[in-house]
Design a protein around this motif. Structure first.
Motif, PDB file in Angstrom:
ATOM      1  N   THR A  25       0.856  -1.191   0.000  1.00  0.00           N
ATOM      2  CA  THR A  25       0.000   0.000   0.000  1.00  0.00           C
ATOM      3  C   THR A  25       0.892   1.241   0.000  1.00  0.00           C
ATOM      4  OG1 THR A  25      -0.060   0.220   2.412  1.00  0.00           O
ATOM      5  CG2 THR A  25      -1.677  -1.258   1.393  1.00  0.00           C
ATOM      6  N   LYS A  27       1.218   3.153   2.262  1.00  0.00           N
ATOM      7  CA  LYS A  27       1.824   3.251   3.591  1.00  0.00           C
ATOM      8  C   LYS A  27       2.921   2.217   3.804  1.00  0.00           C
ATOM      9  CE  LYS A  27      -2.335   5.136   5.782  1.00  0.00           C
ATOM     10  NZ  LYS A  27      -3.379   4.917   6.825  1.00  0.00           N
ATOM     11  N   ASN A 274     -14.458  -1.106   3.091  1.00  0.00           N
ATOM     12  CA  ASN A 274     -13.545  -0.271   3.878  1.00  0.00           C
ATOM     13  C   ASN A 274     -12.171  -0.934   4.013  1.00  0.00           C
ATOM     14  OD1 ASN A 274     -15.329   1.850   4.269  1.00  0.00           O
ATOM     15  ND2 ASN A 274     -16.193   0.972   6.151  1.00  0.00           N
ATOM     16  N   ARG A 277     -10.480  -0.644   0.649  1.00  0.00           N
ATOM     17  CA  ARG A 277     -10.007   0.723   0.470  1.00  0.00           C
ATOM     18  C   ARG A 277      -8.676   0.940   1.183  1.00  0.00           C
ATOM     19  NH1 ARG A 277     -15.034   4.873   1.327  1.00  0.00           N
ATOM     20  NH2 ARG A 277     -15.283   5.483  -0.862  1.00  0.00           N
ATOM     21  N   GLU A 278      -8.638   0.467   2.441  1.00  0.00           N
ATOM     22  CA  GLU A 278      -7.422   0.630   3.245  1.00  0.00           C
ATOM     23  C   GLU A 278      -6.245  -0.097   2.596  1.00  0.00           C
ATOM     24  OE1 GLU A 278      -5.890  -0.451   7.774  1.00  0.00           O
ATOM     25  OE2 GLU A 278      -8.041  -0.421   7.329  1.00  0.00           O
ATOM     26  N   GLU A 280      -6.063  -0.682  -0.583  1.00  0.00           N
ATOM     27  CA  GLU A 280      -5.950  -0.142  -1.941  1.00  0.00           C
ATOM     28  C   GLU A 280      -6.175  -1.217  -3.009  1.00  0.00           C
ATOM     29  OE1 GLU A 280      -2.207   1.997  -1.942  1.00  0.00           O
ATOM     30  OE2 GLU A 280      -2.768   3.035  -0.096  1.00  0.00           O
TER      31      GLU A 280
END
Length: 317
Positions: A25, A27, A274, A277-278, A280
């Protein structure tokens, strides 16, 4: 007759990790294994249309096999940290999909799969086991087939009793006997020195199982096995029998489980989206949105997803 889909979580996560290039991701969280596994899961659910589904995982605690044979799987390299960290993510996804996952202390995922498939047979269900571990082939029967990964997570081969016998020339339940004779380097199971696959198959075609073989070897009138082979078999009898035990999947793991707990349910779409999404996983979000049933559900999803963003070209994936 209902259909049960059983998935070897550890096996397929390892396959996905090495099959899919590094994926993280924004992150920096590694996601390649869980992305590959989830894609395969979606594909299996769509194509196989099971009535029941479960995923089995290994527990960290030593199994009865490690307690009986300290060197069991001792030669295996430790799984990379980038892979280990993805198991908790996968379990979150499975929970959001309302898919039961099981891990029982003292047993391997194979034992859980073996126990569930046996219970399913008793309940009159057809079972499809998905794994990359050939040990599961011993579970093949008319009511239980095994889908084996051949290359990465894209090529699969389904084994029924006929296919197994065509390949090995003996019945699936005697696969542990073959491992008892030839060993298994991947699990560090020793077997009998000097006995390879061809010799093991020849012996099993002649004697069916290890017990019959050793009963025959102890009979002075049986001259079918001679020379160094006979000497080795006799010298390593206990090792052969122990190797068979190590290779045998347990089918009576104590599972306090009702099959209704494994029944296919709709996912918690908002929770799942959700998560995606986190992580990706934009392509998976799109697939989830496209699978929504009914205009009401779709409108609700569009509100949650801000659907105009979903259909853009995916970034990381």
């Amino acid at each position: 007759m209902g259909k049960l889909l059983l998935i070897d979580g550890n096996s397929l996560m390892h396959r996905a990790y090495y099959a899919i290039p590094t994926l993280t991701t924004s992150k920096g969280v590694p996601t390649n294994a869980v992305y590959g596994f989830t894609n395969m899961l979606f594909k299996l659910l769509k194509e196989e249309k099971p009535d029941f589904v479960a995923v089995a995982f290994d527990k960290k605690a030593p199994t009865f096999r490690h307690l009986e044979f300290e060197e069991y799987k001792a030669t295996r390299a430790k799984a990379p940290e980038e892979l280990l960290g993805q198991f908790s993510i996968l379990k979150e996804i499975l929970s959001a999909m309302n898919i039961k996952f099981l891990e029982i202390e003292g047993f391997e995922a194979d034992d859980v799969l073996g126990t569930l498939s046996k219970k399913a047979e008793e309940e009159g269900l057809f079972t499809l086991i998905v794994t990359g571990d050939k040990d599961a082939l011993q579970l093949v029967s008319e009511k239980t087939h095994v889908m084996l990964t051949k290359k990465g997570i894209t090529e699969m081969e389904v084994y029924d009793p006929e296919k197994f016998v065509n390949k090995y020339e003996f019945s699936p339940q005697f696969l542990p006997d073959m491992k008892g004779l030839m060993g298994d380097a991947s699990d560090n199971i020793p077997g009998v020195p000097g006995v390879g696959e061809k010799t093991a198959i020849k012996l099993l075609k002649e004697y069916q199982n290890l017990e019959n073989l050793y009963n025959a070897l102890s009979a002075e009138k049986d001259e079918r096995v001679k020379g160094k082979l006979k000497d080795n078999l006799l010298a390593y009898k206990e090792q052969a029998l122990k190797s068979k035990r190590l290779a045998t999947i347990i089918r009576d793991v104590p599972l306090n489980l009702d099959f209704n707990e494994l029944k296919i349910k709709g996912p918690d779409r908002e929770k799942l989206i959700n998560l995606f999404r986190e992580l990706e996983f934009n392509t998976l979000i799109k697939r989830l949105a496209e699978s929504a049933d009914g205009s009401g559900e779709r409108k609700q999803l569009e509100k949650v997803l801000q659907i105009e963003e979903i259909y853009k070209e995916e970034g990381n994936n």
